[in-house]
Write a protein that holds these residues in place. Sequence first.
Motif, PDB file in Angstrom:
ATOM      1  N   GLY A   1      15.395  38.930 -35.558  1.00 28.49           N
ATOM      2  CA  GLY A   1      14.566  40.126 -35.465  1.00 28.49           C
ATOM      3  C   GLY A   1      14.612  40.724 -34.075  1.00 28.49           C
ATOM      4  N   ARG A   2      14.533  39.879 -33.062  1.00 31.51           N
ATOM      5  CA  ARG A   2      14.598  40.342 -31.678  1.00 31.51           C
ATOM      6  C   ARG A   2      15.916  41.068 -31.401  1.00 31.51           C
ATOM      7  NH1 ARG A   2      17.124  39.599 -27.503  1.00 31.51           N
ATOM      8  NH2 ARG A   2      18.317  37.870 -28.350  1.00 31.51           N
ATOM      9  N   ALA A   3      17.009  40.502 -31.882  1.00 32.43           N
ATOM     10  CA  ALA A   3      18.326  41.086 -31.615  1.00 32.43           C
ATOM     11  C   ALA A   3      18.466  42.487 -32.217  1.00 32.43           C
ATOM     12  CB  ALA A   3      19.423  40.163 -32.140  1.00 32.43           C
ATOM     13  N   VAL A   4      18.078  42.647 -33.470  1.00 33.13           N
ATOM     14  CA  VAL A   4      18.262  43.963 -34.096  1.00 33.13           C
ATOM     15  C   VAL A   4      17.195  44.963 -33.645  1.00 33.13           C
ATOM     16  CG1 VAL A   4      19.618  43.155 -36.054  1.00 33.13           C
ATOM     17  CG2 VAL A   4      17.142  43.292 -36.254  1.00 33.13           C
ATOM     18  N   LEU A   5      16.010  44.480 -33.306  1.00 25.43           N
ATOM     19  CA  LEU A   5      15.008  45.395 -32.756  1.00 25.43           C
ATOM     20  C   LEU A   5      15.433  45.885 -31.375  1.00 25.43           C
ATOM     21  CD1 LEU A   5      11.834  43.581 -34.022  1.00 25.43           C
ATOM     22  CD2 LEU A   5      12.514  45.915 -34.620  1.00 25.43           C
ATOM     23  N   ASN A   6      16.147  45.071 -30.635  1.00 25.57           N
ATOM     24  CA  ASN A   6      16.716  45.519 -29.370  1.00 25.57           C
ATOM     25  C   ASN A   6      17.707  46.658 -29.620  1.00 25.57           C
ATOM     26  OD1 ASN A   6      17.161  45.256 -26.446  1.00 25.57           O
ATOM     27  ND2 ASN A   6      19.207  44.632 -27.082  1.00 25.57           N
ATOM     28  N   ASP A   7      18.508  46.534 -30.685  1.00 26.06           N
ATOM     29  CA  ASP A   7      19.430  47.615 -31.054  1.00 26.06           C
ATOM     30  C   ASP A   7      18.666  48.893 -31.385  1.00 26.06           C
ATOM     31  OD1 ASP A   7      21.603  45.907 -30.721  1.00 26.06           O
ATOM     32  OD2 ASP A   7      21.757  45.435 -32.853  1.00 26.06           O
ATOM     33  N   ALA A   8      17.550  48.762 -32.094  1.00 29.25           N
ATOM     34  CA  ALA A   8      16.731  49.933 -32.427  1.00 29.25           C
ATOM     35  C   ALA A   8      16.217  50.602 -31.155  1.00 29.25           C
ATOM     36  CB  ALA A   8      15.565  49.535 -33.330  1.00 29.25           C
ATOM     37  N   LEU A   9      15.771  49.790 -30.196  1.00 28.49           N
ATOM     38  CA  LEU A   9      15.238  50.345 -28.951  1.00 28.49           C
ATOM     39  C   LEU A   9      16.317  50.993 -28.098  1.00 28.49           C
ATOM     40  CD1 LEU A   9      12.588  47.700 -27.904  1.00 28.49           C
ATOM     41  CD2 LEU A   9      12.199  50.067 -28.601  1.00 28.49           C
ATOM     42  N   GLN A  10      17.547  50.500 -28.207  1.00 30.69           N
ATOM     43  CA  GLN A  10      18.634  51.139 -27.471  1.00 30.69           C
ATOM     44  C   GLN A  10      18.869  52.557 -27.986  1.00 30.69           C
ATOM     45  OE1 GLN A  10      20.004  49.721 -24.710  1.00 30.69           O
ATOM     46  NE2 GLN A  10      18.461  48.180 -25.141  1.00 30.69           N
ATOM     47  N   LEU A  11      18.691  52.744 -29.288  1.00 27.75           N
ATOM     48  CA  LEU A  11      18.897  54.062 -29.889  1.00 27.75           C
ATOM     49  C   LEU A  11      17.676  54.968 -29.776  1.00 27.75           C
ATOM     50  CD1 LEU A  11      20.784  52.926 -33.114  1.00 27.75           C
ATOM     51  CD2 LEU A  11      21.766  54.073 -31.105  1.00 27.75           C
ATOM     52  N   LEU A  12      16.498  54.365 -29.767  1.00 33.62           N
ATOM     53  CA  LEU A  12      15.259  55.147 -29.731  1.00 33.62           C
ATOM     54  C   LEU A  12      14.271  54.464 -28.780  1.00 33.62           C
ATOM     55  CD1 LEU A  12      14.301  57.729 -31.147  1.00 33.62           C
ATOM     56  CD2 LEU A  12      13.270  56.303 -32.892  1.00 33.62           C
ATOM     57  N   PRO A  13      14.498  54.598 -27.467  1.00 33.01           N
ATOM     58  CA  PRO A  13      13.711  53.825 -26.495  1.00 33.01           C
ATOM     59  C   PRO A  13      12.227  54.186 -26.430  1.00 33.01           C
ATOM     60  CG  PRO A  13      15.192  55.361 -25.385  1.00 33.01           C
ATOM     61  CD  PRO A  13      15.521  55.408 -26.845  1.00 33.01           C
ATOM     62  N   ASP A  14      11.829  55.308 -26.975  1.00 32.25           N
ATOM     63  CA  ASP A  14      10.417  55.696 -26.923  1.00 32.25           C
ATOM     64  C   ASP A  14       9.631  55.305 -28.163  1.00 32.25           C
ATOM     65  OD1 ASP A  14      10.745  56.797 -24.401  1.00 32.25           O
ATOM     66  OD2 ASP A  14      11.333  58.751 -25.212  1.00 32.25           O
ATOM     67  N   ASP A  15      10.212  54.521 -29.055  1.00 33.17           N
ATOM     68  CA  ASP A  15       9.542  54.132 -30.288  1.00 33.17           C
ATOM     69  C   ASP A  15       8.584  52.979 -30.000  1.00 33.17           C
ATOM     70  OD1 ASP A  15       8.962  52.757 -32.811  1.00 33.17           O
ATOM     71  OD2 ASP A  15      10.453  54.101 -33.678  1.00 33.17           O
ATOM     72  N   ASP A  16       7.298  53.282 -29.970  1.00 34.50           N
ATOM     73  CA  ASP A  16       6.278  52.282 -29.624  1.00 34.50           C
ATOM     74  C   ASP A  16       6.210  51.147 -30.637  1.00 34.50           C
ATOM     75  OD1 ASP A  16       5.451  53.655 -27.296  1.00 34.50           O
ATOM     76  OD2 ASP A  16       4.108  54.914 -28.481  1.00 34.50           O
ATOM     77  N   GLU A  17       6.314  51.458 -31.917  1.00 35.65           N
ATOM     78  CA  GLU A  17       6.220  50.417 -32.948  1.00 35.65           C
ATOM     79  C   GLU A  17       7.405  49.451 -32.848  1.00 35.65           C
ATOM     80  OE1 GLU A  17       4.603  48.144 -35.815  1.00 35.65           O
ATOM     81  OE2 GLU A  17       3.603  49.953 -35.117  1.00 35.65           O
ATOM     82  N   ALA A  18       8.605  49.985 -32.655  1.00 34.62           N
ATOM     83  CA  ALA A  18       9.787  49.117 -32.499  1.00 34.62           C
ATOM     84  C   ALA A  18       9.642  48.251 -31.246  1.00 34.62           C
ATOM     85  CB  ALA A  18      11.060  49.948 -32.449  1.00 34.62           C
ATOM     86  N   ARG A  19       9.131  48.830 -30.176  1.00 35.93           N
ATOM     87  CA  ARG A  19       8.922  48.069 -28.938  1.00 35.93           C
ATOM     88  C   ARG A  19       7.913  46.945 -29.172  1.00 35.93           C
ATOM     89  NH1 ARG A  19      10.617  48.950 -24.176  1.00 35.93           N
ATOM     90  NH2 ARG A  19      11.178  51.087 -24.757  1.00 35.93           N
ATOM     91  N   TYR A  20       6.837  47.261 -29.865  1.00 37.75           N
ATOM     92  CA  TYR A  20       5.830  46.229 -30.154  1.00 37.75           C
ATOM     93  C   TYR A  20       6.440  45.081 -30.965  1.00 37.75           C
ATOM     94  CZ  TYR A  20       1.978  43.912 -32.520  1.00 37.75           C
ATOM     95  OH  TYR A  20       1.135  42.968 -33.041  1.00 37.75           O
ATOM     96  N   GLN A  21       7.180  45.403 -31.998  1.00 36.50           N
ATOM     97  CA  GLN A  21       7.787  44.354 -32.824  1.00 36.50           C
ATOM     98  C   GLN A  21       8.802  43.550 -32.016  1.00 36.50           C
ATOM     99  OE1 GLN A  21       6.628  43.409 -35.646  1.00 36.50           O
ATOM    100  NE2 GLN A  21       5.297  45.144 -36.057  1.00 36.50           N
ATOM    101  N   TYR A  22       9.547  44.228 -31.145  1.00 33.49           N
ATOM    102  CA  TYR A  22      10.505  43.543 -30.274  1.00 33.49           C
ATOM    103  C   TYR A  22       9.778  42.569 -29.344  1.00 33.49           C
ATOM    104  CZ  TYR A  22      13.813  42.782 -26.473  1.00 33.49           C
ATOM    105  OH  TYR A  22      14.612  42.191 -25.523  1.00 33.49           O
ATOM    106  N   VAL A  23       8.719  43.050 -28.694  1.00 36.05           N
ATOM    107  CA  VAL A  23       7.947  42.195 -27.786  1.00 36.05           C
ATOM    108  C   VAL A  23       7.347  41.019 -28.548  1.00 36.05           C
ATOM    109  CG1 VAL A  23       5.880  42.145 -26.307  1.00 36.05           C
ATOM    110  CG2 VAL A  23       7.533  44.014 -26.087  1.00 36.05           C
ATOM    111  N   HIS A  24       6.862  41.274 -29.751  1.00 38.59           N
ATOM    112  CA  HIS A  24       6.322  40.203 -30.603  1.00 38.59           C
ATOM    113  C   HIS A  24       7.394  39.145 -30.871  1.00 38.59           C
ATOM    114  CE1 HIS A  24       4.272  38.231 -33.933  1.00 38.59           C
ATOM    115  NE2 HIS A  24       5.324  38.470 -34.670  1.00 38.59           N
ATOM    116  N   CYS A  25       8.597  39.577 -31.216  1.00 33.51           N
ATOM    117  CA  CYS A  25       9.687  38.622 -31.466  1.00 33.51           C
ATOM    118  C   CYS A  25      10.038  37.852 -30.206  1.00 33.51           C
ATOM    119  CB  CYS A  25      10.917  39.340 -31.999  1.00 33.51           C
ATOM    120  SG  CYS A  25      10.774  39.868 -33.713  1.00 33.51           S
TER     121      CYS A  25
END
Length: 185
Positions: free
Chosen positions: A111-135
């Motif tokens: 989950g951390r790995a693919v959420l990092n990919d999401a953040l690379q494409l959309l760095p301002d997405d707060d929900e993706a950042r939260y899930q990434y930090v959670h992972c």
Amino acid sequence: FETGQQALAEAECRRVLAPASNHTGALALTGFIQLSQSRFGEALPLFDRLCQLEGTEPSHWMNLGTAYRGVGNPDDSLKAYARAAQLGAQSADFYYNLGLTHIARGDFEAGRAVLNDALQLLPDDDEARYQYVHCCYECMRYELALAALEHWTPSTAAPHVIAGMAQILLNMGEHTRAESLLQAA
């Protein structure tokens, strides 16, 4: 649908589907409306049918994966996302939803790995950042969690995101940062 009249849009789609049950546009919009309302069990057969009708369309497989995850079947969700990836899905939305599927399976590192990919494409997405930090927290990769929050500000974040980030910071012993985050919000 675009004006917020989801019930009316769904009724119109059903009117179209009555004589033409394989109308892909009406199937896709009906399924999307159901997904947006967390009616995953209703959306599942629609996206399954769409995958049969238009099996090379990655968005159908992504939506099928989301429906499977919503009904509590993360393994079939993962299979649908794998098919979407084979067909070229690479959007931030794809990586975000795939990350949620890994989280549902208890695989926080994936989950951390693919959420990092999401953040690379959309760095301002707060929900993706939260899930990434959670992972990151669940994987005890605290340095990555803290780095992801280094320049993040909660100016537009939803309350549950801010509270979740603050809780993770507290759990990591970052009391001052957690307090600052809550005060900034």
